[in-house]
Design a protein around this motif. Sequence first.
Motif, PDB file in Angstrom:
ATOM      1  N   GLN A   1      -4.636  -4.364  -0.842  1.00 52.37           N
ATOM      2  CA  GLN A   1      -4.971  -3.380   0.199  1.00 52.37           C
ATOM      3  C   GLN A   1      -5.773  -2.238  -0.402  1.00 52.37           C
ATOM      4  O   GLN A   1      -6.569  -1.598   0.257  1.00 52.37           O
TER       5      GLN A   1
ATOM      6  N   ARG B   1      -6.514  10.750   4.513  1.00 56.30           N
ATOM      7  CA  ARG B   1      -7.310   9.921   3.610  1.00 56.30           C
ATOM      8  C   ARG B   1      -7.459  10.542   2.214  1.00 56.30           C
ATOM      9  O   ARG B   1      -7.848   9.883   1.264  1.00 56.30           O
TER      10      ARG B   1
ATOM     11  N   HIS C   1     -10.183   2.091  -1.953  1.00 58.08           N
ATOM     12  CA  HIS C   1      -9.948   3.396  -1.308  1.00 58.08           C
ATOM     13  C   HIS C   1     -10.777   4.436  -2.065  1.00 58.08           C
ATOM     14  O   HIS C   1     -10.655   4.548  -3.283  1.00 58.08           O
TER      15      HIS C   1
ATOM     16  N   VAL D   1      -0.081  -0.899   7.893  1.00 57.48           N
ATOM     17  CA  VAL D   1       0.078  -1.757   6.702  1.00 57.48           C
ATOM     18  C   VAL D   1       1.227  -1.335   5.766  1.00 57.48           C
ATOM     19  O   VAL D   1       2.044  -2.168   5.375  1.00 57.48           O
ATOM     20  N   PRO D   2       1.343  -0.053   5.407  1.00 61.45           N
ATOM     21  CA  PRO D   2       2.422   0.295   4.473  1.00 61.45           C
ATOM     22  C   PRO D   2       3.815  -0.022   5.023  1.00 61.45           C
ATOM     23  O   PRO D   2       4.745  -0.231   4.253  1.00 61.45           O
TER      24      PRO D   2
ATOM     25  N   ASN E   1      -0.540   4.358   0.617  1.00 62.62           N
ATOM     26  CA  ASN E   1      -1.374   5.475   1.065  1.00 62.62           C
ATOM     27  C   ASN E   1      -0.974   6.112   2.390  1.00 62.62           C
ATOM     28  O   ASN E   1      -1.254   7.268   2.626  1.00 62.62           O
ATOM     29  N   PHE E   2      -0.344   5.361   3.228  1.00 60.92           N
ATOM     30  CA  PHE E   2       0.097   5.907   4.517  1.00 60.92           C
ATOM     31  C   PHE E   2      -1.005   6.688   5.227  1.00 60.92           C
ATOM     32  O   PHE E   2      -0.810   7.836   5.621  1.00 60.92           O
ATOM     33  N   CYS E   3      -2.170   6.086   5.377  1.00 62.28           N
ATOM     34  CA  CYS E   3      -3.181   6.662   6.256  1.00 62.28           C
ATOM     35  C   CYS E   3      -2.493   6.752   7.625  1.00 62.28           C
ATOM     36  O   CYS E   3      -1.777   5.826   8.013  1.00 62.28           O
TER      37      CYS E   3
ATOM     38  N   CYS F   1       0.845  -1.190   0.000  1.00 67.74           N
ATOM     39  CA  CYS F   1       0.000   0.000   0.000  1.00 67.74           C
ATOM     40  C   CYS F   1       0.882   1.241   0.000  1.00 67.74           C
ATOM     41  O   CYS F   1       1.906   1.279   0.666  1.00 67.74           O
TER      42      CYS F   1
ATOM     43  N   TYR G   1      -3.009   6.375  10.647  1.00 64.29           N
ATOM     44  CA  TYR G   1      -3.202   5.423  11.761  1.00 64.29           C
ATOM     45  C   TYR G   1      -2.694   4.034  11.424  1.00 64.29           C
ATOM     46  O   TYR G   1      -2.661   3.163  12.282  1.00 64.29           O
ATOM     47  N   CYS G   2      -2.321   3.804  10.165  1.00 65.69           N
ATOM     48  CA  CYS G   2      -2.249   2.423   9.673  1.00 65.69           C
ATOM     49  C   CYS G   2      -0.819   1.897   9.559  1.00 65.69           C
ATOM     50  O   CYS G   2       0.071   2.552   9.041  1.00 65.69           O
TER      51      CYS G   2
HETATM   52 FE1  SF4 Z   1      -3.349   1.452   3.041  1.00 67.69          FE
HETATM   53 FE2  SF4 Z   1      -5.837   0.780   3.801  1.00 67.69          FE
HETATM   54 FE3  SF4 Z   1      -3.923   1.106   5.662  1.00 67.69          FE
HETATM   55 FE4  SF4 Z   1      -4.884   3.244   4.348  1.00 67.69          FE
HETATM   56  S1  SF4 Z   1      -6.072   1.890   5.731  1.00 67.69           S
HETATM   57  S2  SF4 Z   1      -2.708   2.779   4.720  1.00 67.69           S
HETATM   58  S3  SF4 Z   1      -5.299   2.400   2.314  1.00 67.69           S
HETATM   59  S4  SF4 Z   1      -3.972  -0.459   4.051  1.00 67.69           S
END
Ligand code: SF4
Length: 468
Positions: free
Chosen positions: A231, A306, A267, A196-197, A189-191, A187, A193-194
């Motif tokens: 993602q 976002r 997204h 995942v990236p 996007n680097f939201c 991913c 809070y997240c």
């Molecule tokens: Fe990526 Fe989804 Fe996490 Fe946003 S919420 S950083 S789009 S995985």
Amino acid sequence: MTQYIEDSAVQAQLELCKKIEEKLKEIYGEEKPGFYIQTLGCQQNEADSERMAGLASLMGYVPVNDPEKARLIFINTCAIREHAETRALSFIGEYKHIKDKYPETIIGVGGCMVTQQHRADRIKHSYPYVSFTFDTGALHLLPELVWGAMNKKSRRFVISDKYEIAENIPIYREKPFKSWLSIMYGCNNFCSYCIVPYVRGRERSRTPDAILKEARELVALGAKDITLLGQNVNSYGKDTGGMDIAQLMREICKIEGDFRLRFMTSHPKDASDDLIAVMAEEEKVVPHFHLPVQSGSDKILKAMNRRYTAEKYMGIIERLKKSVPDVSITSDIIVGFPGETDEDFEMTLKMMEEVRYDMVFSFIYSPRVGTPAAAMENQIPHSVSSERMNRLLKLQDEISLERNERFVGKVLRVLTEDVSKNNSSMMTGKADAPRPIHFEGDSSMIGEYKNILITSADKYSLRGEIKE
Ligand code: SF4
Ligand code: 5AD
């Protein structure tokens, strides 16, 4: 450009599986030892676990349902919220007694949690019976890791930081009628809070050729329900400049066969009108859009990074409802993000009332080490978040009930997935949204479509009867 692991490197790992199989025969004789995988987290993890299972099978292990009976155990971890990490650690703790009883058992921990250095270090120091950890980019190294553990080599804690795509890893599908198809990883996007990236690297799209080949194989194997996974599947192809998600889906729909097609996750900033058009036009595409909004307040959406406003989001919803009659819409919502005031939260509730989601997956914000939001001021006390959460759940229960009641008296085409947990004469399956539908039947129906006349609805599920 998408980076691939050289096929020769993958093949070398697959060759090693043969050596492991021979060694297992020396240790266990003709009776094959068992493997067990404990999977936490999202569909991406489930898809990864199918690859772990594919490799374990190639090594000569057989799947078992009881970890006690397994001589190879993988724990595929999640890092999205603290609760997921606590659960993973508790499973690892639980399996110690198995290692004590059967010291030849190999325990490996993989996935998002151990892709973080501080977590891999913790496993290394606090769980000495874990043979190895492997990050999300190192799944293809499992044969080498298992081989090392069998030969009592030193423990390994792999964080490769290289997130390349490994094609050609065997996949063991427990339910071939319902299949995940990974189309991209990572991913960008680097939201705020997240995690995942940080644990799954940048976006990498697989080639349309590889995806179409896998889709054809799945259909030939009897897949009735295929979910394209990533993602953020809406940005599929952006890194390679090739086909986008809408074009890819149109190509997959051309494959002959009785299957339906879904995609997860989207997204809103990348959700295109063309994708909506695919849902409207293609019969195989399920009229269900999972479009996580996270918050209804522009201030919070901005702090979350976002990159859309509530108005832009509502615009997509409006076009979606107009183009796809009776579409089911679902969402993810975070409650108690740093700085969320009562007014911000009210805006989220207001948006839920307007959209009228079929289902909402709601989460209390959980700070993740290394993400910008964890360092923000104005963290919300848990008591406030949980009170807000209760209000949200109550509202959504009312809306879900109303949304589910719209099906009463209608006939839905339901893919039978399992025997109901509480009643062995009842089967459970799904139509569009991931809402269970219960009806009388027997296990021979698993994997088949049934036309179900819906007779009643509650807030979580539907009930019905088979109508031929
Ligand atoms: Fe990526 Fe989804 Fe996490 Fe946003 S919420 S950083 S789009 S995985
Ligand atoms: N805290 C709470 N929920 C989170 N999610 C992602 N990160 C966090 C976090 N730190 C939620 C988002 C996302 C879903 C998969 O998990 O809603 O869409």
